[in-house]
Motif scaffolding. Structure first.
Motif, PDB file in Angstrom:
ATOM      1  N   MET A   1       0.861  -1.170   0.000  1.00 23.86           N
ATOM      2  CA  MET A   1       0.000   0.000   0.000  1.00 23.86           C
ATOM      3  C   MET A   1       0.905   1.231   0.000  1.00 23.86           C
ATOM      4  SD  MET A   1      -3.259   1.104   0.300  1.00 23.86           S
ATOM      5  CE  MET A   1      -4.283  -0.108   1.029  1.00 23.86           C
ATOM      6  N   THR A   2       0.531   2.228  -0.801  1.00 22.73           N
ATOM      7  CA  THR A   2       1.300   3.466  -0.771  1.00 22.73           C
ATOM      8  C   THR A   2       0.999   4.214   0.522  1.00 22.73           C
ATOM      9  OG1 THR A   2      -0.435   4.637  -1.998  1.00 22.73           O
ATOM     10  CG2 THR A   2       1.385   3.696  -3.297  1.00 22.73           C
ATOM     11  N   ALA A   3       1.900   5.095   0.913  1.00 24.52           N
ATOM     12  CA  ALA A   3       1.757   5.825   2.180  1.00 24.52           C
ATOM     13  C   ALA A   3       0.477   6.656   2.233  1.00 24.52           C
ATOM     14  CB  ALA A   3       2.973   6.721   2.398  1.00 24.52           C
ATOM     15  N   ASP A   4       0.023   7.148   1.074  1.00 27.53           N
ATOM     16  CA  ASP A   4      -1.196   7.972   1.062  1.00 27.53           C
ATOM     17  C   ASP A   4      -2.471   7.141   0.990  1.00 27.53           C
ATOM     18  OD1 ASP A   4      -1.178   7.138  -1.596  1.00 27.53           O
ATOM     19  OD2 ASP A   4      -0.802   9.126  -2.418  1.00 27.53           O
ATOM     20  N   GLY A   5      -2.336   5.802   0.883  1.00 27.25           N
ATOM     21  CA  GLY A   5      -3.490   4.912   0.889  1.00 27.25           C
ATOM     22  C   GLY A   5      -4.263   4.849  -0.412  1.00 27.25           C
ATOM     23  N   ARG A   6      -3.718   5.433  -1.467  1.00 26.34           N
ATOM     24  CA  ARG A   6      -4.446   5.464  -2.742  1.00 26.34           C
ATOM     25  C   ARG A   6      -4.260   4.207  -3.580  1.00 26.34           C
ATOM     26  NH1 ARG A   6      -3.439  11.812  -4.407  1.00 26.34           N
ATOM     27  NH2 ARG A   6      -4.667  12.600  -2.670  1.00 26.34           N
ATOM     28  N   ARG A  11       3.245  -6.771  -7.443  1.00 28.85           N
ATOM     29  CA  ARG A  11       4.283  -7.108  -8.428  1.00 28.85           C
ATOM     30  C   ARG A  11       4.766  -5.880  -9.191  1.00 28.85           C
ATOM     31  NH1 ARG A  11       0.924 -12.191  -9.809  1.00 28.85           N
ATOM     32  NH2 ARG A  11      -0.204 -10.610 -10.931  1.00 28.85           N
ATOM     33  N   GLY A  12       5.026  -4.802  -8.458  1.00 37.67           N
ATOM     34  CA  GLY A  12       5.605  -3.607  -9.058  1.00 37.67           C
ATOM     35  C   GLY A  12       4.631  -2.715  -9.811  1.00 37.67           C
ATOM     36  N   ARG A  13       3.346  -2.968  -9.668  1.00 38.35           N
ATOM     37  CA  ARG A  13       2.330  -2.172 -10.365  1.00 38.35           C
ATOM     38  C   ARG A  13       1.361  -1.585  -9.338  1.00 38.35           C
ATOM     39  NH1 ARG A  13       1.182  -1.756 -15.659  1.00 38.35           N
ATOM     40  NH2 ARG A  13       2.432  -3.560 -16.176  1.00 38.35           N
ATOM     41  N   LEU A  14       0.918  -0.351  -9.604  1.00 40.48           N
ATOM     42  CA  LEU A  14      -0.040   0.312  -8.722  1.00 40.48           C
ATOM     43  C   LEU A  14      -1.462  -0.016  -9.147  1.00 40.48           C
ATOM     44  CD1 LEU A  14       1.558   3.891  -8.531  1.00 40.48           C
ATOM     45  CD2 LEU A  14       1.777   2.022  -6.895  1.00 40.48           C
ATOM     46  N   TRP A  15      -2.282  -0.372  -8.163  1.00 42.46           N
ATOM     47  CA  TRP A  15      -3.708  -0.640  -8.386  1.00 42.46           C
ATOM     48  C   TRP A  15      -4.486   0.228  -7.419  1.00 42.46           C
ATOM     49  CZ3 TRP A  15      -5.025  -3.501 -12.481  1.00 42.46           C
ATOM     50  CH2 TRP A  15      -4.040  -4.321 -13.029  1.00 42.46           C
ATOM     51  N   ARG A  16      -5.465   0.968  -7.922  1.00 43.14           N
ATOM     52  CA  ARG A  16      -6.213   1.884  -7.070  1.00 43.14           C
ATOM     53  C   ARG A  16      -6.937   1.130  -5.956  1.00 43.14           C
ATOM     54  NH1 ARG A  16     -10.663   5.371  -9.663  1.00 43.14           N
ATOM     55  NH2 ARG A  16      -9.106   5.604 -11.283  1.00 43.14           N
ATOM     56  N   ALA A  17      -6.793   1.650  -4.752  1.00 40.93           N
ATOM     57  CA  ALA A  17      -7.437   1.062  -3.582  1.00 40.93           C
ATOM     58  C   ALA A  17      -8.904   1.489  -3.523  1.00 40.93           C
ATOM     59  CB  ALA A  17      -6.713   1.508  -2.313  1.00 40.93           C
ATOM     60  N   THR A  18      -9.668   0.758  -2.748  1.00 46.89           N
ATOM     61  CA  THR A  18     -11.068   1.094  -2.509  1.00 46.89           C
ATOM     62  C   THR A  18     -11.150   2.433  -1.780  1.00 46.89           C
ATOM     63  OG1 THR A  18     -11.646  -1.236  -2.378  1.00 46.89           O
ATOM     64  CG2 THR A  18     -13.162   0.297  -1.345  1.00 46.89           C
ATOM     65  N   ALA A  96       9.052   4.489  -2.307  1.00 51.16           N
ATOM     66  CA  ALA A  96       9.085   3.060  -2.025  1.00 51.16           C
ATOM     67  C   ALA A  96      10.499   2.586  -1.704  1.00 51.16           C
ATOM     68  CB  ALA A  96       8.539   2.275  -3.222  1.00 51.16           C
ATOM     69  N   ARG A  97      11.515   3.300  -2.216  1.00 54.22           N
ATOM     70  CA  ARG A  97      12.908   2.891  -1.999  1.00 54.22           C
ATOM     71  C   ARG A  97      13.421   3.309  -0.631  1.00 54.22           C
ATOM     72  NH1 ARG A  97      14.924   5.491  -7.066  1.00 54.22           N
ATOM     73  NH2 ARG A  97      13.538   4.533  -8.532  1.00 54.22           N
ATOM     74  N   THR A  98      12.791   4.301  -0.006  1.00 56.34           N
ATOM     75  CA  THR A  98      13.333   4.821   1.268  1.00 56.34           C
ATOM     76  C   THR A  98      12.779   4.094   2.459  1.00 56.34           C
ATOM     77  OG1 THR A  98      11.611   6.525   1.346  1.00 56.34           O
ATOM     78  CG2 THR A  98      13.746   7.118   0.345  1.00 56.34           C
TER      79      THR A  98
END
Length: 98
Positions: A1-6, A11-18, A96-98
């Protein structure tokens, strides 16, 4: 999950969260509708009915839009939507790297 929750990172791809602004009751009802629609896709695929398959796929799409996973972004700050982008091609890559 990204830090902003979006986004979910899979597998290295972003998928929009609910959409987190949905109530638990709304979310549960929409997830039930999504699962019903996915089962209908399976049945229609097996039966070979093009019309039923199209209707079932439309129901899946409608549920995903209502959940905020497709369609216009659920956030209102004007930030770009990176749904389905490779993580490495987005501003989230550095975070994501930090």
């Amino acid at each position: 999950m990204t830090a902003d929750g979006r986004y979910l990172i899979v597998r290295g791809r972003l998928w929009r969260a609910t959409n987190p602004n949905l109530s638990g009751k709304q979310r549960a009802a929409l997830v039930r509708a999504l699962m019903d629609a996915r089962r209908a896709v399976k049945v229609a695929s097996r039966d070979g009915s093009a019309a039923r398959l199209a209707a079932a796929r439309a129901a899946v799409d409608a549920a995903k839009v209502a959940l905020g996973e497709r369609g216009p972004p659920w956030w209102k700050d004007g930030a770009k939507d990176f749904n389905r982008y490779l993580l490495k091609n987005t501003p989230y890559a550095k975070k994501a790297r930090t």
